[in-house]
Design an enzyme around this catalytic site. Structure first.
Site, mmCIF file in Angstrom:
data_model
loop_
_atom_site.group_PDB
_atom_site.id
_atom_site.type_symbol
_atom_site.label_atom_id
_atom_site.label_comp_id
_atom_site.label_asym_id
_atom_site.label_seq_id
_atom_site.Cartn_x
_atom_site.Cartn_y
_atom_site.Cartn_z
ATOM 1 N N CYS A 89 37.388 45.728 50.473
ATOM 2 C CA CYS A 89 38.197 45.254 51.572
ATOM 3 C C CYS A 89 38.651 43.557 51.383
ATOM 4 O O CYS A 89 39.741 43.407 51.455
ATOM 5 C CB CYS A 89 37.588 45.090 52.796
ATOM 6 S SG CYS A 89 37.022 46.897 53.409
ATOM 7 N N ALA A 90 37.744 42.879 50.645
ATOM 8 C CA ALA A 90 38.043 41.585 50.287
ATOM 9 C C ALA A 90 38.952 41.671 49.211
ATOM 10 O O ALA A 90 40.229 40.887 49.142
ATOM 11 C CB ALA A 90 36.672 40.869 49.801
#
Length: 164
Positions: A60-61
């Site tokens: 996600c990052a």
């Protein structure tokens, strides 16, 4: 209901992404300032919804960083990083990563995940969002959707951004 996988094991979402060509479902999400933000907040702009389970995970990052980099030069376009994280955590993440071209928005007090069909409905991940990209044009029509088949994988950035 759509079926995706996490580390090869199947899991289901609560519904389907909005159809390409349809009106984008209205939404209300929470900004880092704890203000409700709606679809009309970005009226007249193209909107890239980078929907992720949590900014606190490596994939996600990475997708948030990549959309920050790849979409920063696009005219009349906002990139919204949508996750279940609290606005405080989203703000901390964006500040620590020096991400200035994405707008983090939280689903924590909204029906967004159900309205967009991305709520994970089963397994220990239930309640989080599936990884997806939805692009909405300046007239609030859905012009692109991508439900990532394996939750641990990044989205197809090139295909998503090609529609812009």
């Amino acid at each position: 209901m759509a079926t995706i996988t996490f580390q090869g094991k199947p899991l289901n979402t609560c519904g389907e992404l909005p159809a390409v060509g349809s009106d984008a479902p209205a939404f209300s999400l929470t900004s880092r300032e704890l203000v409700d933000v709606t679809l009309t907040t970005y009226a007249g702009k193209r909107k890239v919804l980078n929907i992720v389970p949590s900014l606190d995970t490596p994939t996600c990052a990475a997708s948030t960083r990549k959309f920050n980099q790849k979409a920063s030069h696009l005219d009349n376009t906002v990139v919204l990083a949508v996750s279940a994280d609290l606005p405080f955590a989203q703000s901390r993440f964006c500040e620590s990563e020096d991400l200035t071209d994405v707008i983090p928005l939280s689903t924590f007090r909204s029906s967004f995940s159900n309205d967009y069909g991305v709520t994970i409905a089963d397994t220990f991940l239930r309640g989080l969002t599936a990884r997806a990209v939805v692009i909405i044009d300046e007239h609030d029509k859905v012009i692109y959707t991508q439900l990532v088949g394996e939750l641990a994988n990044e989205p197809d950035y090139e295909s998503a951004l090609a529609v812009l």
